[in-house]
Design a protein around this motif. Structure first.
Motif, short mmCIF file in Angstrom:
data_model
loop_
_atom_site.label_atom_id
_atom_site.label_comp_id
_atom_site.label_asym_id
_atom_site.label_seq_id
_atom_site.Cartn_x
_atom_site.Cartn_y
_atom_site.Cartn_z
N GLU A 209 -14.35 24.61 15.82
CA GLU A 209 -14.32 25.55 14.69
C GLU A 209 -13.68 24.94 13.45
O GLU A 209 -13.89 25.42 12.34
CB GLU A 209 -13.56 26.82 15.09
CG GLU A 209 -14.28 27.64 16.15
CD GLU A 209 -13.54 28.94 16.44
OE1 GLU A 209 -12.48 29.16 15.82
OE2 GLU A 209 -14.03 29.72 17.27
N ASP A 213 -14.41 26.14 9.61
CA ASP A 213 -13.34 26.88 8.92
C ASP A 213 -12.85 26.12 7.70
O ASP A 213 -12.60 26.71 6.64
CB ASP A 213 -12.17 27.12 9.88
CG ASP A 213 -12.51 28.10 10.99
OD1 ASP A 213 -13.51 28.83 10.83
OD2 ASP A 213 -11.79 28.11 12.01
N SER A 216 -15.31 26.57 4.82
CA SER A 216 -15.88 27.91 4.69
C SER A 216 -16.06 28.34 3.24
O SER A 216 -16.87 29.23 2.95
CB SER A 216 -15.01 28.93 5.42
OG SER A 216 -13.69 28.95 4.86
#
Length: 258
Positions: A209, A213, A216
């Motif tokens: 992730e 992230d 983002s």
């Protein structure tokens, strides 16, 4: 014998005729020389760049020949007054490199070296590309793309790696954000950034992730990376094997890199 027919008068008239012919030949030679000179009688304009409005003095015809942006500014219906223009939002260092390229088809840039040096190189190249994009100079954009390509890849298509520093010569998130903030969808430099991240990083990295992230705030970049990952998983050809995949079309208007 009349005075006009005297030997002394004839000699004087002959000398004047010779002087006139010599003067005409000299004037003609001067005109031929002027016609061959690139910048003789070419007016200059002053471009004030950056927050501090640093002045750059440039030959107008050369500038307008290579940049439709400046051609419209100085030759169009809304001409800049008194041969001067302010470019407060632009980077003076990038503009200086643009002028280096304009006059000698090359520009100085930080060398490929350690992480800090290579990061500076990316920043410099990206800023020149963004400026060239604004000024509509595809030849310069292509020149920058070649330098970006050489920074990332070796001639065989493998990425550059410096084992002693555990360093890949890749663009960082700040360069990616700079590109995506200042260019439009489909820009070759966007395609280059997304292709690098999709093709030269282990696929396992994208199962974490952290990458998604961390980026983002650049959704267009994540979308472009996803498209390139799909192409990679379908065994498509790595676009980074050929710099021409990221080159800008150049109008056929007689302006060349040479």
């Amino acid at each position: 014998m009349s005075a006009a027919g005297s030997p002394s008068v004839k000699i004087l008239l002959k000398r004047k005729a010779e002087q006139s012919q010599s003067s005409n030949e000299a004037a003609g030679k001067k005109l031929r020389i002027v016609d061959k000179l690139s910048f003789c009688n070419d007016p200059t304009v002053t471009l004030k760049v950056g927050p501090d409005l640093l002045p750059f003095h440039v030959h107008q015809n050369l500038l307008c020949k290579h940049s439709p942006f400046f051609a419209a500014a100085f030759n169009g219906s809304f001409k800049e007054s008194a041969g001067s223009m302010e470019l407060r939002e632009d980077d003076p260092e990038a503009f200086d490199r643009f002028l280096q390229w304009l006059y000698r088809r090359d520009f100085t840039i930080s060398p490929i070296g350690d992480k800090q040096c290579t990061s500076s190189r990316y920043q410099e190249l990206v800023r020149v590309y963004i400026l060239a994009d604004k000024l509509d100079v595809p030849l310069l954009k292509n020149r920058v793309m070649v330098s970006l390509f050489d920074t990332v890849t070796l001639p065989n298509g493998n990425f550059r790696w410096q084992p002693s520093l555990n360093c890949r010569f890749r663009p960082r998130s700040r360069e990616v954000k700079l590109v995506y903030t200042n260019t439009v969808k489909g820009s070759p430099i966007r395609n280059f950034m997304a292709a690098y991240y999709a093709w030269y990083r282990p696929v396992a990295k994208y199962e974490e992730e952290h990458f998604w992230d961390h980026n983002s705030d650049i959704p267009d970049f994540l979308n472009d990376v996803s498209i390139n990952l799909a192409r990679r998983s379908n065994n498509r050809t790595n676009p980074l094997l050929d710099v021409n995949n990221f080159m800008e079309p150049v109008p056929d208007d007689g302006v060349t890199e040479d």
